[in-house]
Design a protein around this motif. Structure first.
Motif, PDB file in Angstrom:
ATOM      1  N   TYR A 168       0.783  -1.321   0.019  1.00 19.47           N
ATOM      2  CA  TYR A 168       0.051  -0.029  -0.131  1.00 19.47           C
ATOM      3  C   TYR A 168       0.949   1.271  -0.070  1.00 19.47           C
ATOM      4  CZ  TYR A 168      -3.177  -3.522   0.848  1.00 19.47           C
ATOM      5  OH  TYR A 168      -3.887  -4.794   0.831  1.00 19.47           O
ATOM      6  N   MET A 169       0.973   1.971  -1.152  1.00 16.84           N
ATOM      7  CA  MET A 169       1.669   3.165  -1.385  1.00 16.84           C
ATOM      8  C   MET A 169       1.140   4.028  -2.467  1.00 16.84           C
ATOM      9  SD  MET A 169       5.699   1.340  -1.757  1.00 16.84           S
ATOM     10  CE  MET A 169       4.812   0.216  -3.263  1.00 16.84           C
ATOM     11  N   PRO A 170       1.390   5.217  -2.096  1.00 16.29           N
ATOM     12  CA  PRO A 170       0.587   6.063  -3.329  1.00 16.29           C
ATOM     13  C   PRO A 170       1.067   6.078  -4.486  1.00 16.29           C
ATOM     14  CG  PRO A 170       2.310   7.391  -1.681  1.00 16.29           C
ATOM     15  CD  PRO A 170       2.305   5.942  -1.178  1.00 16.29           C
ATOM     16  N   LYS A 171       0.479   6.634  -5.642  1.00 18.90           N
ATOM     17  CA  LYS A 171       1.130   6.643  -7.096  1.00 18.90           C
ATOM     18  C   LYS A 171       0.751   5.194  -7.826  1.00 18.90           C
ATOM     19  CE  LYS A 171       3.697  10.636  -7.213  1.00 18.90           C
ATOM     20  NZ  LYS A 171       4.928  11.372  -7.623  1.00 18.90           N
ATOM     21  N   LYS A 172       1.866   4.489  -7.262  1.00 17.44           N
ATOM     22  CA  LYS A 172       1.669   2.955  -7.867  1.00 17.44           C
ATOM     23  C   LYS A 172       1.796   2.044  -6.929  1.00 17.44           C
ATOM     24  CE  LYS A 172       3.091   3.080 -12.459  1.00 17.44           C
ATOM     25  NZ  LYS A 172       1.975   2.585 -13.503  1.00 17.44           N
ATOM     26  N   THR A 173       0.939   1.159  -6.434  1.00 18.81           N
ATOM     27  CA  THR A 173       1.220   0.400  -5.285  1.00 18.81           C
ATOM     28  C   THR A 173       2.097  -0.706  -5.409  1.00 18.81           C
ATOM     29  OG1 THR A 173      -0.585  -1.419  -6.290  1.00 18.81           O
ATOM     30  CG2 THR A 173      -1.333   0.467  -4.866  1.00 18.81           C
ATOM     31  N   GLY A 174       2.527  -1.660  -4.485  1.00 23.64           N
ATOM     32  CA  GLY A 174       3.314  -2.772  -4.826  1.00 23.64           C
ATOM     33  C   GLY A 174       2.852  -3.863  -5.768  1.00 23.64           C
ATOM     34  N   LEU A 175       1.323  -3.934  -5.758  1.00 22.56           N
ATOM     35  CA  LEU A 175       0.978  -4.698  -6.641  1.00 22.56           C
ATOM     36  C   LEU A 175       1.089  -4.303  -8.010  1.00 22.56           C
ATOM     37  CD1 LEU A 175      -2.467  -5.749  -4.698  1.00 22.56           C
ATOM     38  CD2 LEU A 175      -0.479  -7.126  -4.828  1.00 22.56           C
ATOM     39  N   ASP A 176       0.660  -2.934  -8.148  1.00 19.34           N
ATOM     40  CA  ASP A 176       1.227  -2.346  -9.751  1.00 19.34           C
ATOM     41  C   ASP A 176       2.430  -2.696 -10.149  1.00 19.34           C
ATOM     42  OD1 ASP A 176      -1.299  -1.455  -9.927  1.00 19.34           O
ATOM     43  OD2 ASP A 176      -1.013   0.614  -8.778  1.00 19.34           O
ATOM     44  N   LEU A 177       3.363  -2.374  -9.021  1.00 21.87           N
ATOM     45  CA  LEU A 177       4.872  -2.754  -9.495  1.00 21.87           C
ATOM     46  C   LEU A 177       5.125  -4.013  -9.847  1.00 21.87           C
ATOM     47  CD1 LEU A 177       8.029  -1.673  -8.905  1.00 21.87           C
ATOM     48  CD2 LEU A 177       7.502  -2.971  -6.601  1.00 21.87           C
ATOM     49  N   ILE A 178       4.575  -4.958  -9.120  1.00 21.50           N
ATOM     50  CA  ILE A 178       4.676  -6.330  -9.414  1.00 21.50           C
ATOM     51  C   ILE A 178       4.197  -6.767 -10.823  1.00 21.50           C
ATOM     52  CG2 ILE A 178       4.040  -8.793  -8.769  1.00 21.50           C
ATOM     53  CD1 ILE A 178       4.055  -7.787  -5.864  1.00 21.50           C
ATOM     54  N   ILE A 179       2.993  -6.304 -11.012  1.00 20.07           N
ATOM     55  CA  ILE A 179       2.574  -6.671 -12.436  1.00 20.07           C
ATOM     56  C   ILE A 179       3.095  -5.776 -13.564  1.00 20.07           C
ATOM     57  CG2 ILE A 179       0.290  -6.012 -13.985  1.00 20.07           C
ATOM     58  CD1 ILE A 179      -1.159  -6.028 -11.260  1.00 20.07           C
ATOM     59  N   GLU A 180       3.786  -4.869 -13.681  1.00 20.70           N
ATOM     60  CA  GLU A 180       4.152  -4.126 -14.574  1.00 20.70           C
ATOM     61  C   GLU A 180       5.712  -4.634 -14.794  1.00 20.70           C
ATOM     62  OE1 GLU A 180       5.252   0.631 -15.877  1.00 20.70           O
ATOM     63  OE2 GLU A 180       3.424   0.253 -14.378  1.00 20.70           O
ATOM     64  N   LEU A 181       6.475  -4.892 -13.686  1.00 19.31           N
ATOM     65  CA  LEU A 181       7.786  -5.382 -13.882  1.00 19.31           C
ATOM     66  C   LEU A 181       7.932  -6.958 -14.392  1.00 19.31           C
ATOM     67  CD1 LEU A 181       9.839  -4.039 -10.862  1.00 19.31           C
ATOM     68  CD2 LEU A 181       9.933  -3.278 -13.370  1.00 19.31           C
ATOM     69  N   ASN A 182       6.902  -7.682 -13.980  1.00 21.82           N
ATOM     70  CA  ASN A 182       6.764  -9.074 -14.310  1.00 21.82           C
ATOM     71  C   ASN A 182       6.308  -9.117 -15.836  1.00 21.82           C
ATOM     72  OD1 ASN A 182       7.513 -10.803 -12.415  1.00 21.82           O
ATOM     73  ND2 ASN A 182       5.715 -10.421 -11.219  1.00 21.82           N
ATOM     74  N   LYS A 183       5.622  -8.217 -16.324  1.00 23.04           N
ATOM     75  CA  LYS A 183       5.444  -7.869 -17.568  1.00 23.04           C
ATOM     76  C   LYS A 183       6.440  -7.694 -18.513  1.00 23.04           C
ATOM     77  CE  LYS A 183       0.577  -6.300 -17.734  1.00 23.04           C
ATOM     78  NZ  LYS A 183      -0.207  -5.187 -17.704  1.00 23.04           N
ATOM     79  N   ARG A 184       7.320  -6.855 -18.207  1.00 23.38           N
ATOM     80  CA  ARG A 184       8.628  -6.586 -18.839  1.00 23.38           C
ATOM     81  C   ARG A 184       9.704  -7.561 -18.496  1.00 23.38           C
ATOM     82  NH1 ARG A 184       9.176  -0.183 -17.305  1.00 23.38           N
ATOM     83  NH2 ARG A 184       6.991   0.401 -17.608  1.00 23.38           N
ATOM     84  N   HIS A 185      10.022  -8.313 -17.401  1.00 26.65           N
ATOM     85  CA  HIS A 185      11.226  -8.826 -16.888  1.00 26.65           C
ATOM     86  C   HIS A 185      10.422 -10.094 -16.214  1.00 26.65           C
ATOM     87  CE1 HIS A 185      13.218  -5.245 -17.649  1.00 26.65           C
ATOM     88  NE2 HIS A 185      12.331  -4.565 -17.112  1.00 26.65           N
TER      89      HIS A 185
END
Length: 127
Positions: free
Chosen positions: A59-76
């Motif tokens: 739980y963080m502002p702007k992008k959550t940890g879940l958003d981070l996981i989703i986006e980075l796993n798409k790329r890497h």
């Protein structure tokens, strides 16, 4: 090329938590990078490159940890990720299932971070 020290990215909106985790991990001979939210975490990951492990709050502002996981796993593919959270009003078993489904490797409650974090990080690199 085998690096002598592993690089870890710690993503949390609490500066004191980031500094605490940095202190613990640097004493255990890891290089630590920091980001204050998922958006900055993605920027740091892409800028530094070759990060061996991400430790992120949910739980963080702007992008959550879940958003981070989703986006980075798409790329890497195959990024090692430990999720940690104090949970607030949220259900940890639901969080754990969702994080694992998105590619997180481990989950830890912040209340236990001092006791478990270094062991969990070390175990990530034994695989």
């Amino acid at each position: 090329m085998n690096k002598s020290k592993k690089d870890i990215l710690v993503v949390d909106d609490s500066e004191s938590i980031r500094k605490f985790v940095r202190m613990i991990l640097e004493k255990s001979n890891y290089n630590v990078f920091e980001a204050c939210n998922g958006e900055e975490g993605i920027e740091v990951y892409e800028r530094v490159g070759n990060i061996d492990l991400i430790i992120t709050d949910i739980y963080m502002p702007k992008k959550t940890g879940l958003d981070l996981i989703i986006e980075l796993n798409k790329r890497h593919k195959g990024i090692k990720i430990i999720v940690f959270s104090d949970g607030g009003k949220h259900n940890f078993s639901n969080e754990l299932g969702e994080c694992e489904g998105l590619g997180a490797t481990c989950f830890i409650k912040k209340a236990f971070i001092k006791d478990e974090l270094v062991n969990m990080v070390n175990n990530m690199f034994l695989e």
